[in-house]
Design a protein around this motif. Sequence first.
Motif, PDB file in Angstrom:
ATOM      1  N   UNK A 199       0.845  -1.189   0.000  1.00  0.00           N
ATOM      2  CA  UNK A 199       0.000   0.000   0.000  1.00  0.00           C
ATOM      3  C   UNK A 199       0.881   1.240   0.000  1.00  0.00           C
ATOM      4  N   UNK A 200       0.614   2.120  -0.960  1.00  0.00           N
ATOM      5  CA  UNK A 200       1.320   3.385  -1.076  1.00  0.00           C
ATOM      6  C   UNK A 200       0.372   4.443  -0.536  1.00  0.00           C
ATOM      7  N   UNK A 201       0.748   5.083   0.563  1.00  0.00           N
ATOM      8  CA  UNK A 201      -0.231   5.892   1.275  1.00  0.00           C
ATOM      9  C   UNK A 201       0.428   7.013   2.072  1.00  0.00           C
ATOM     10  N   UNK A 202      -0.363   8.047   2.351  1.00  0.00           N
ATOM     11  CA  UNK A 202       0.060   9.048   3.328  1.00  0.00           C
ATOM     12  C   UNK A 202      -0.803   8.955   4.573  1.00  0.00           C
ATOM     13  N   UNK A 203      -1.722   7.963   4.584  1.00  0.00           N
ATOM     14  CA  UNK A 203      -2.635   7.759   5.709  1.00  0.00           C
ATOM     15  C   UNK A 203      -1.962   6.843   6.733  1.00  0.00           C
TER      16      UNK A 203
END
Length: 282
Positions: A199-203
Amino acid sequence: MMSEILALQQVTFAYPSDETEVRNAVDNVSFSITEGEWIAIVGHNGSGKSTIAKLMNGLLYPNEGNVRFMNQLLNDDNLWDIRSQMGMVFQNPDNQFVGATVQDDVAFALENNGVLHDDMVKRVQQALAQVKMQDFLDHEPHHLSGGQKQRVAIAGALALYPKLLILDEATSMLDPQGRNEVLQTIQQLREETGLTVISITHDLEEAILADRLLFMNNGQKFAEGTPDEIFALGDTLLDLGLDLPFAMKLSRLLQEKGVPLIGLNMTEEELVNDLWISNFNK
């Protein structure tokens, strides 16, 4: 012994530019992911996360280093075969639908891959059941909620029987309920099938669910480790533009106000349990 599914080996990439000095969007990055693992790639805007996603599925090729999938070097000769073994779910669910109904949409990629009709029907029903959307077969996608749309997008990826599922900011446009629906679906799929996830995320509430975090900064791998190890960096993360999970920030504030806690908690459940043990269960 778990097998390696994907590996980036000393990968460097820079976008074409007219400037004399070109900054590498990804600079000498190496990591690997093994079967059944969940890795979250986190970092501020411009840290290299999105470029890594494009390098992993062959939308971009490294200027230096290489990308390997199932021990195969990613290149033009095997690109489409490798892509067929990767499922991808993107940021905006509305941009992913091409079918008039939910089942048409899940079947779309199967038709393009020449899957026979009887097998296709079985796969569509199986994939929708996996994400608890089997009762929406004939629904029109635009009538679904954001979380439901992303679950259908996940079903479309699962119907291809991928070895790896890549979530590219897949929860960023969802409300809290939709986000929770998607993350619960991923967690359940991993428990039931051993699905491998990137998962590529800023969350950060999403990132703490992963087995391992890759923290990117200015195109480089700044840190790698478990969620506990990465978030233990505390103020260093804040200085580099990465926030801390809500429960962890609240834990720090409570401790500063003199409320006794055992530690810094990353989830609200952990914080509630810590408060109960430290203050009410004496």
